[in-house]
Design an enzyme around this catalytic site. Structure first.
Site, mmCIF file in Angstrom:
data_model
loop_
_atom_site.group_PDB
_atom_site.id
_atom_site.type_symbol
_atom_site.label_atom_id
_atom_site.label_comp_id
_atom_site.label_asym_id
_atom_site.label_seq_id
_atom_site.Cartn_x
_atom_site.Cartn_y
_atom_site.Cartn_z
ATOM 1 N N CYS A 94 -0.189 3.927 2.124
ATOM 2 C CA CYS A 94 -0.190 4.300 4.296
ATOM 3 C C CYS A 94 1.571 4.079 3.603
ATOM 4 O O CYS A 94 1.383 4.432 4.698
ATOM 5 C CB CYS A 94 -0.527 2.857 3.786
ATOM 6 S SG CYS A 94 -2.070 1.280 3.360
ATOM 7 N N ASP A 95 1.926 3.058 3.274
ATOM 8 C CA ASP A 95 3.497 3.601 3.404
ATOM 9 C C ASP A 95 4.919 4.431 2.875
ATOM 10 O O ASP A 95 5.289 4.596 3.347
ATOM 11 C CB ASP A 95 3.659 1.695 3.993
ATOM 12 C CG ASP A 95 3.154 0.752 4.218
ATOM 13 O OD1 ASP A 95 2.087 2.052 5.804
ATOM 14 O OD2 ASP A 95 2.771 0.226 4.487
ATOM 15 N N CYS A 97 0.609 -1.249 -0.343
ATOM 16 C CA CYS A 97 0.232 0.115 -0.300
ATOM 17 C C CYS A 97 0.979 1.493 -0.080
ATOM 18 O O CYS A 97 1.383 2.015 0.908
ATOM 19 C CB CYS A 97 -1.216 -0.235 1.228
ATOM 20 S SG CYS A 97 -1.733 1.797 1.094
#
Ligand code: NAP
Length: 316
Positions: free
Chosen positions: A139-140, A136
């Site tokens: 997200c990251d 992701c």
């Protein structure tokens, strides 16, 4: 046989939010937490984009807070998962792996989706250790500032991830197993036009190497599928973008699924095609797939279920 007014399948952001709202509506919901208690967020490390946590929060901790909030409002949690459902008549019946059968007046499906992984032991180990393997970029990606990265996959998700990662990385290499992208032309053109993105064709990542004892990725091993040659490429992160799989096997033949296997909900609601069955979170969302959108639809599902039970009986 245990009977619930509202039974919720799944314990990710969608399931717990549905439970918080159903609990506060005095519906005394039951949650079957499923095989992965806390859902996909328990596989990530720090979550920095969930509103309300201005310094970020670890994914598993966030799910613990959701669960505590749900139980405070009377949710009963069962450490099991559904193995079979019968949605032909009310009350609906749900068979579980370890707790026998449940019946319910309304069912909220929040079984989520899973990122697909390559299945390499080294990939799984570094993913679980927060060692630079992710599925992701939204997200990251932020944690990979200044690092050279590899994205695996040739579809729209891989292009989107690669383009997003160029905000942080000086170089992103897309590794694809064929010599033609599956991605739509517009996404492929965008990736091709980005000077930070390069491609390695006809190749697979066959191993992920870490720094000695440091549990942090340092390289991937690529294998050219035409020649069989293996090469090592030094990288600071690996993003696997080979698709997601919604957890809908249970509902085949009972609820309407789209061509990708996601549950179909009526526009701007969480109603499925079976009255009294509602769906929220990633199991019905192939587009946004964020914790906050999952929580939002969890809230919608509880409100839809509450209003539906008021009209059709079963709330008392
Ligand atoms: P996808 O279209 O199924 O593509 C998956 C890619 O991963 C393919 O290129 C596939 O290779 C590769 N792959 C699959 N398994 C692999 C493995 N074990 N090892 C190496 N490579 C593997 O999945 P997606 O990209 O997640 O897209 C899913 C759907 O969402 C699509 O309909 C897509 O259009 C849509 N989507 C749209 C957007 C957008 O429009 N912005 C963004 C994201 C997703 P092969 O090509 O060889 O099969």
């Amino acid at each position: 046989m245990k009977h619930a007014k509202v039974l919720i399948l799944g314990s990710g952001a969608a399931g717990w939010t549905a439970a918080i709202y159903a609990g506060r509506a005095n519906l005394e919901p039951f949650v079957l937490h499923g095989p992965q208690r806390g859902g996909q967020l328990t596989l990530t490390t720090e979550v920095e984009n969930y509103p309300g946590f201005d310094h970020g929060i670890m994914g598993p901790k966030l799910m613990e807070i959701f669960e505590a909030q749900a139980t405070r409002f009377g949710t009963k949690v069962f450490q099991t998962w559904a193995t079979e459902v019968d949605l032909k008549k009310r009350p609906f019946t749900v068979r579980t792996a370890t707790e026998g059968d449940f019946t319910c007046e309304a069912l909220i499906v929040a079984t989520g989706a899973e990122a697909k992984w390559l299945g390499l032991p080294s990939e799984m180990r570094l993913r679980d250790a927060g060692g630079g393997v992710s599925a992701c970029a939204t997200c990251d990606g932020f944690f990979f500032k200044g690092k050279e990265l590899v994205v695996v996959g040739g579809g729209d998700t891989a292009m989107e991830e690669a383009i997003h990662l160029t905000k942080y990385a000086p170089k992103v290499t897309v590794v694809h197993r064929r010599d033609k992208l599956r991605a739509s032309k517009i996404m492929a053109d965008r990736a091709n036009a980005n000077p930070k993105i390069g491609f390695v064709w006809n190749s697979e990542v066959v191993d992920v190497l870490d720094t000695n004892g440091n549990k942090r990725i340092r390289a991937v091993v690529l294998q050219n599928l035409l020649s069989g040659d293996k090469t090592e490429m030094a990288v600071g992160g690996l993003f696997v973008a080979i698709g997601h799989k919604p957890n809908t096997d249970l509902f085949v033949g009972q609820l309407e699924l789209d061509e990708k296997g996601y549950l179909v909900t009526q526009p701007r609601t969480t109603y499925t095609n079976v009255p009294g069955v509602f769906a929220c979170g990633d199991v019905q969302d192939s587009v946004y797939r964020q914790a906050v959108t999952a929580a939002g639809t969890g809230c919608m599902a509880a409100i839809d279920a509450e209003r539906w039970l008021d009209l059709h009986g079963g709330a008392h």
